[in-house]
Design a protein around this motif. Structure first.
Motif, mmCIF file in Angstrom:
data_model
loop_
_atom_site.group_PDB
_atom_site.id
_atom_site.type_symbol
_atom_site.label_atom_id
_atom_site.label_comp_id
_atom_site.label_asym_id
_atom_site.label_seq_id
_atom_site.Cartn_x
_atom_site.Cartn_y
_atom_site.Cartn_z
ATOM 1 N N GLN A 92 0.823 -1.153 0.253
ATOM 2 C CA GLN A 92 -0.170 -0.088 0.005
ATOM 3 C C GLN A 92 0.986 1.099 -0.075
ATOM 4 O O GLN A 92 1.979 1.435 0.875
ATOM 5 N N LEU A 94 1.243 5.883 -0.903
ATOM 6 C CA LEU A 94 0.535 6.962 -1.308
ATOM 7 C C LEU A 94 1.389 7.861 -2.067
ATOM 8 O O LEU A 94 2.594 7.997 -1.942
ATOM 9 N N HIS A 145 -9.933 9.049 -1.045
ATOM 10 C CA HIS A 145 -10.105 9.646 0.312
ATOM 11 C C HIS A 145 -10.186 11.025 0.136
ATOM 12 O O HIS A 145 -9.348 11.655 -0.504
ATOM 13 N N TRP A 193 1.349 13.137 11.707
ATOM 14 C CA TRP A 193 0.426 13.100 10.410
ATOM 15 C C TRP A 193 -0.975 13.502 10.712
ATOM 16 O O TRP A 193 -1.656 14.250 9.938
ATOM 17 N N TRP A 272 -11.864 8.098 6.162
ATOM 18 C CA TRP A 272 -11.520 6.601 6.835
ATOM 19 C C TRP A 272 -12.208 6.682 8.019
ATOM 20 O O TRP A 272 -12.768 5.736 8.515
ATOM 21 N N ASN A 303 -6.646 11.891 -1.047
ATOM 22 C CA ASN A 303 -5.540 11.013 -1.222
ATOM 23 C C ASN A 303 -6.170 9.724 -1.713
ATOM 24 O O ASN A 303 -7.191 9.436 -1.413
ATOM 25 N N LYS A 339 -14.858 1.260 3.701
ATOM 26 C CA LYS A 339 -13.557 1.709 3.951
ATOM 27 C C LYS A 339 -13.890 3.325 4.305
ATOM 28 O O LYS A 339 -13.102 4.022 5.110
HETATM 29 C C1 GAL Z 1 -4.399 7.267 5.230
HETATM 30 C C2 GAL Z 1 -4.842 6.204 4.284
HETATM 31 C C3 GAL Z 1 -6.260 5.775 4.717
HETATM 32 C C4 GAL Z 1 -5.990 5.203 6.261
HETATM 33 C C5 GAL Z 1 -5.583 6.495 7.111
HETATM 34 C C6 GAL Z 1 -5.246 6.185 8.466
HETATM 35 O O1 GAL Z 1 -3.272 7.685 4.739
HETATM 36 O O2 GAL Z 1 -4.891 6.744 3.109
HETATM 37 O O3 GAL Z 1 -6.594 4.515 4.006
HETATM 38 O O4 GAL Z 1 -5.562 4.330 6.453
HETATM 39 O O5 GAL Z 1 -4.221 6.889 6.577
HETATM 40 O O6 GAL Z 1 -4.195 5.285 8.614
#
Ligand code: GAL
Length: 420
Positions: A92, A94, A145, A193, A272, A303, A339
């Motif tokens: 996974q 980004l 997202h 974050w 999310w 994202n 999700k």
């Molecule tokens: C983001 C991701 C989401 C979710 C979130 C929290 O970066 O795109 O899918 O997992 O983090 O971990």
């Protein structure tokens, strides 16, 4: 007697069927080891949809979860695995992280699947510019997202007057009303974050999309050092006044849980968070309400979770099956409903999604048409990891009182300049 025999026969036939199913997965000899950071309840449930679909195709799933929101820890583990010559089959990733791995020439080319399934016609341009490198597909986007959302407890919202705030002052007034109710107004997780997820919302709301583009996407030092940015940091300090004492280090889903159980009023978080409400059997519009962060309606900071495959000669077939399963339209619906995200394809009907999901789809479409679909900084779609981390450091230090707003602006200009 006959009944008992028949039941036993049926049971053993079932067993045989099960055993054959298991054997066919093994016989194909295909397996994928998938590194990801989806460890919250809703995230694991969403991933399970993919795992099950793949197992139906005879591909065995080897799970490699690395806890830690936004993938910070997962990326450290990934680097260690690749360095020691033991890359996972799929990972996974980004935005800029996809591009960075692609530059190193270690990702598998997914063109054969992408061309056969015509991904180019259904995956939005904004995603393609990360999922393709040098003209070739190197990642399969699973969702979109967006981070400029507020998730609010409906009962607390109604008690506070039930009026959606559309600007900063109205937002602060709402938080004050929640304070009067004796609950924590702002559910907050103090991790870099998460701080930066909130920060990017405040940047967009305070300066508007042009300012967001200049400061966050173009990394323009004038914008980074401006009075507008100073106001952004002042507002971050203001928000600090609405969080509880135990916010430091709290995981995002535990903050969401506080909104779900009513001990907190609202959370500023990507969609999310909606997955967690759903996982707790809560309904949009009844138990919780979603709206865009005040002052950002019409804009979307996005994202997209993508799966990239490491180039492995022995795993090509399984990797292609995984890529194909990710873009399958019915999977896109099943997965994204769980999700909290919206589909990564533009040809998916919205009717199976809840009101927040439908709004998400509509907003992405509009923002994309208006040129205000912009990459999220905290989630790797605005700048490469080095620059993103420079923001993380300053934003977190300021939120925790290490700098005042003027110092933070100065530090930010220097840190970003140094990281570029
Ligand atoms: C983001 C991701 C989401 C979710 C979130 C929290 O970066 O795109 O899918 O997992 O983090 O971990």
């Amino acid at each position: 007697m006959f009944r008992r025999f028949a039941t036993a026969l049926a049971a053993s036939a079932g067993l045989v069927a099960l055993a054959t199913g298991a054997a066919s997965a093994q016989d194909s000899g295909q397996s994928v080891e998938v590194l990801h950071w989806w460890t919250a309840g809703s995230e694991a449930a969403a991933l399970n949809v993919l795992k099950q679909n793949l197992e139906k195709e005879g591909v065995t799933w080897k799970d490699m979860p690395v806890a830690g929101g936004a993938g910070t820890e997962a990326m450290t583990v990934l680097r260690a695995r690749v360095t020691s010559g033991n890359a996972p089959t799929a990972v996974q990733l980004l935005g800029f992280d996809v591009t960075d791995w692609a530059k190193q020439g270690v990702l598998a080319n997914l063109d054969p699947v992408a061309e056969e399934e015509k991904w180019g016609e259904v995956i939005p341009e904004a995603l393609q510019s990360f999922a393709k490198y040098d003209g070739h597909w190197i990642a399969a986007p699973v969702n979109i997202h967006s981070t400029n959302w507020i998730w609010i407890n409906k009962a607390a919202f109604d008690k506070a007057g039930g009026k959606q705030p559309t600007n900063w002052d109205e937002f602060i007034a709402l938080l004050d009303k929640m304070k009067e109710q004796g609950i924590t107004p702002l559910a907050y997780g103090g991790q870099a974050w998460q701080d930066t997820t909130v920060f990017e919302n405040v940047v967009l709301s305070t300066g508007g999309p042009d300012f967001y583009k200049k400061a966050i996407l173009d990394l323009d030092s004038e914008a980074l050092g401006s009075d507008t940015m100073k106001t952004v940091f002042e507002r971050m300090t203001q928000l600090r006044g609405y969080v509880d004492d135990n916010f430091s280090g709290r995981d995002w889903n535990l903050a969401t849980a506080k909104v779900i159980d009513g001990s907190a009023g609202l959370q500023i978080m990507g969609d999310w968070a909606k997955g967690e409400f759903r996982n707790a059997d809560k309904k949009a519009g009844e138990d919780f309400v979603c709206f865009r962060f005040p002052g950002t309606q019409g804009d979307v900071t996005f994202n997209s979770d993508m799966f990239a495959m490491f180039d492995q000669k022995s795993n090509v077939e399984a990797q292609r099956k995984l890529a194909s399963a990710i873009e399958d339209p019915s999977f896109q619906i099943a997965f994204n409903k769980v999700k909290g995200s919206v589909p990564a394809r533009t040809d998916i009907p919205a009717d199976e999604f809840d009101p927040c999901g439908q709004k998400g789809m509509k907003d992405v479409k509009e923002a994309s048409a208006n040129g205000t679909l912009m990459g999220s900084l905290a989630h790797g779609y605005a700048a490469p990891a080095g620059v993103k981390n420079a923001f993380f450091d300053v934003v977190t230090a300021e939120f925790n009182g290490q700098y005042d707003a003027s110092e933070a602006v100065e530090q930010l200009v220097n840190a970003v300049e140094g990281a570029k």
